[in-house]
Enzyme design. Structure first.
Site, PDB file in Angstrom:
ATOM      1  N   ARG A 103      13.554 -46.498 -13.027  1.00 40.98           N
ATOM      2  CA  ARG A 103      12.540 -46.526 -11.950  1.00 40.98           C
ATOM      3  C   ARG A 103      11.641 -45.295 -11.880  1.00 40.98           C
ATOM      4  O   ARG A 103      12.071 -44.185 -12.188  1.00 40.98           O
ATOM      5  CB  ARG A 103      13.249 -46.693 -10.601  1.00 40.98           C
ATOM      6  CG  ARG A 103      13.922 -48.033 -10.483  1.00 40.98           C
ATOM      7  CD  ARG A 103      14.659 -48.237  -9.160  1.00 40.98           C
ATOM      8  NE  ARG A 103      15.208 -49.594  -9.118  1.00 40.98           N
ATOM      9  CZ  ARG A 103      16.320 -49.963  -9.761  1.00 40.98           C
ATOM     10  NH1 ARG A 103      17.021 -49.092 -10.458  1.00 40.98           N
ATOM     11  NH2 ARG A 103      16.727 -51.217  -9.711  1.00 40.98           N
ATOM     12  N   HIS A 132      11.529 -50.408 -15.443  1.00 39.26           N
ATOM     13  CA  HIS A 132      11.639 -50.878 -16.830  1.00 39.26           C
ATOM     14  C   HIS A 132      10.304 -51.249 -17.496  1.00 39.26           C
ATOM     15  O   HIS A 132      10.213 -52.259 -18.207  1.00 39.26           O
ATOM     16  CB  HIS A 132      12.602 -52.056 -16.911  1.00 39.26           C
ATOM     17  CG  HIS A 132      14.046 -51.702 -16.635  1.00 39.26           C
ATOM     18  ND1 HIS A 132      14.549 -50.440 -16.808  1.00 39.26           N
ATOM     19  CD2 HIS A 132      15.090 -52.464 -16.201  1.00 39.26           C
ATOM     20  CE1 HIS A 132      15.843 -50.432 -16.498  1.00 39.26           C
ATOM     21  NE2 HIS A 132      16.190 -51.644 -16.125  1.00 39.26           N
ATOM     22  N   HIS A 207      19.248 -52.356 -23.253  1.00 45.85           N
ATOM     23  CA  HIS A 207      19.780 -52.921 -22.010  1.00 45.85           C
ATOM     24  C   HIS A 207      20.788 -54.049 -22.245  1.00 45.85           C
ATOM     25  O   HIS A 207      20.832 -55.023 -21.480  1.00 45.85           O
ATOM     26  CB  HIS A 207      18.603 -53.410 -21.151  1.00 45.85           C
ATOM     27  CG  HIS A 207      18.858 -53.376 -19.676  1.00 45.85           C
ATOM     28  ND1 HIS A 207      19.863 -54.099 -19.076  1.00 45.85           N
ATOM     29  CD2 HIS A 207      18.247 -52.694 -18.685  1.00 45.85           C
ATOM     30  CE1 HIS A 207      19.839 -53.873 -17.776  1.00 45.85           C
ATOM     31  NE2 HIS A 207      18.871 -53.024 -17.507  1.00 45.85           N
ATOM     32  N   GLU A 344      23.153 -47.623 -20.408  1.00 46.52           N
ATOM     33  CA  GLU A 344      21.787 -47.392 -20.887  1.00 46.52           C
ATOM     34  C   GLU A 344      21.577 -45.903 -21.101  1.00 46.52           C
ATOM     35  O   GLU A 344      21.430 -45.148 -20.136  1.00 46.52           O
ATOM     36  CB  GLU A 344      20.784 -47.927 -19.860  1.00 46.52           C
ATOM     37  CG  GLU A 344      20.978 -49.392 -19.522  1.00 46.52           C
ATOM     38  CD  GLU A 344      20.418 -49.751 -18.149  1.00 46.52           C
ATOM     39  OE1 GLU A 344      19.225 -49.534 -17.907  1.00 46.52           O
ATOM     40  OE2 GLU A 344      21.182 -50.238 -17.302  1.00 46.52           O
TER      41      GLU A 344
HETATM   42  C1  GLA Z   1      18.952 -51.367 -14.537  1.00 45.15           C
HETATM   43  C2  GLA Z   1      18.685 -50.988 -13.129  1.00 45.15           C
HETATM   44  C3  GLA Z   1      19.292 -51.991 -12.227  1.00 45.15           C
HETATM   45  C4  GLA Z   1      18.767 -53.366 -12.526  1.00 45.15           C
HETATM   46  C5  GLA Z   1      19.027 -53.698 -13.949  1.00 45.15           C
HETATM   47  C6  GLA Z   1      18.416 -55.034 -14.294  1.00 45.15           C
HETATM   48  O1  GLA Z   1      20.244 -51.156 -14.872  1.00 45.15           O
HETATM   49  O2  GLA Z   1      19.125 -49.694 -12.811  1.00 45.15           O
HETATM   50  O3  GLA Z   1      19.029 -51.658 -10.892  1.00 45.15           O
HETATM   51  O4  GLA Z   1      17.398 -53.412 -12.286  1.00 45.15           O
HETATM   52  O5  GLA Z   1      18.513 -52.695 -14.780  1.00 45.15           O
HETATM   53  O6  GLA Z   1      18.737 -56.041 -13.395  1.00 45.15           O
END
Ligand code: GLA
Length: 380
Positions: A103, A132, A207, A344
């Site tokens: 984010r 993302h 991811h 991730e």
């Molecule tokens: C990442 C984000 C989560 C969510 C996933 C996808 O891990 O941190 O909050 O958005 O991707 O659903």
């Protein structure tokens, strides 16, 4: 006649040599996007029977088959069978996310005296953020794929993509490659490389959602997790880091010793409430940029193990809190709450707005290089 049969023998002979030796994986057709662009799939195999399939749409890993402690193969990542399903609805299953993984507060950042605005495609606690890479991030574009035969005889695939200046609001033409290799030591190695012609934030990650029991085989709460991190970055209700690096000791975020994911996930803890469970960035103890162990996972019923090594300074551990049974996976089973987890490897979320975090700004003339390894195994 004589010369004809001699020719045949030679052809068969060279065919046999090629068939026995390792080859670069070839592209196979795997459907089309809505605008008719062809999507290709590459299948990587190793000498221990591990198989990884990845497609050019989103550089998405479709499946990874690994043996359990008895040698029984299962596909350990969540996903679908068709491109259409990925296009329709996916929470980034198997994809490479970017230009900025995770984010950015309010979808805004300033760079070189200019403010850039991104789509705010995510909302938590009633607050909107950019997540993302935007509305059409790297997970939703078609990459160019090329099969590789590595020097050590292992197979690989190199995906390349040019993200144009202004794409999703980001500055600069970003030329990016992501190379997947599958070694005979059961390592899936991911190498990211990028250059740009204008300064830009970049934070790319993989991811994949893992379930070491096999995808569709229930929740991941009994998996034991170790994270080589004595601090994490707590968040606000919007899931944006507060800017603090907080010690994990004495909190449900302490995974310095292997602990079941489900052990404390329901603890009365504000951070767990914000995330709906674990959905946070851990500050890896290794901040030196060399490849080092970041995480270890063990699944007791199958014995499968997963180790994660990375050159990145952080890791987002997300335990599938947004999965809710609305998606049906590739073997016809519903993906319910916490049926998969993601590790991730990354720079910290919202770094473009957080001066005390390691920088994610790539400048012209510099090359971004980042490596992550997922090592598959099993134990008795
Ligand atoms: C990442 C984000 C989560 C969510 C996933 C996808 O891990 O941190 O909050 O958005 O991707 O659903």
């Amino acid at each position: 006649m004589k010369s004809y049969s001699l020719f045949c023998v030679a052809a068969l002979c060279s065919g046999a040599i090629a068939a026995d030796g390792p080859k670069a994986p070839t592209a196979e057709a795997f459907g089309k996007t809505t605008d008719g662009t062809a999507v290709e799939v590459f299948t990587l195999t190793n000498t221990n029977g591990i198989k990884l399939r990845a497609m050019t749409y989103g550089a998405i890993v479709l499946s990874i088959e690994t043996p359990d402690r008895d040698g029984k193969l299962a596909d350990i990542v969540l996903g679908f069978n068709t491109v259409d399903e990925y296009i329709k609805d996916t929470p980034y299953f198997g994809a490479v996310v970017g230009r900025y993984g995770n984010r950015i507060a309010d979808g805004k950042f300033s760079l070189g005296g200019k403010t850039y605005s991104l789509a705010t495609n995510n909302e938590n606690g009633g607050i909107k953020t950019a997540l993302h890479g935007g509305l059409k991030g790297f997970d939703k574009v078609v990459w160019k794929g090329e099969g590789l035969l590595n020097k050590d005889g292992s197979q690989g695939v190199k995906f390349t993509y040019l993200s144009k200046d202004g794409e999703e609001g980001y500055p600069g033409n970003l030329s990016l490659s992501v190379t997947y290799s599958l070694s005979n030591k059961n390592e899936w190695k991911i190498q990211y490389a990028a250059t740009t012609d204008k300064a830009t934030p970049v934070n790319v990650t993989q991811h994949s959602y893992f379930n070491l029991k096999g995808e569709g085989n229930g929740d991941i709460l009994s998996h034991e997790l170790m994270l080589a991190a004595s601090k994490y970055t707590p968040v606000t209700a919007a899931l944006i880091p507060t800017g603090k690096l907080t010690p994990v000791a004495g909190t449900p975020f302490d995974f310095t010793k292997p602990t079941a994911i489900g052990g404390r996930v329901k603890a009365d803890d504000e951070q767990l409430k914000f995330g709906g469970g674990y959905d946070h960035n851990w500050v890896l103890d290794n901040q030196g940029g060399e490849l080092a162990l970041a995480a270890k996972v063990y699944e007791p019923t199958t014995g499968r193990t997963l180790e994660v090594l990375t050159t990145e300074p952080g890791i987002q551990f997300y335990c599938g809190n947004f999965l809710d049974g609305t998606l049906t996976g590739k073997s016809g089973k519903k993906y319910e709450f916490r049926n998969g987890f993601c590790l991730e490897t990354q720079h910290y979320p919202d770094s473009p707005n957080q001066a005390n975090f390691p920088s994610t700004i790539l400048k012209p003339g510099k090359a971004l290089k980042s490596t992550t390894v997922f090592r598959f195994g099993s134990k008795k």
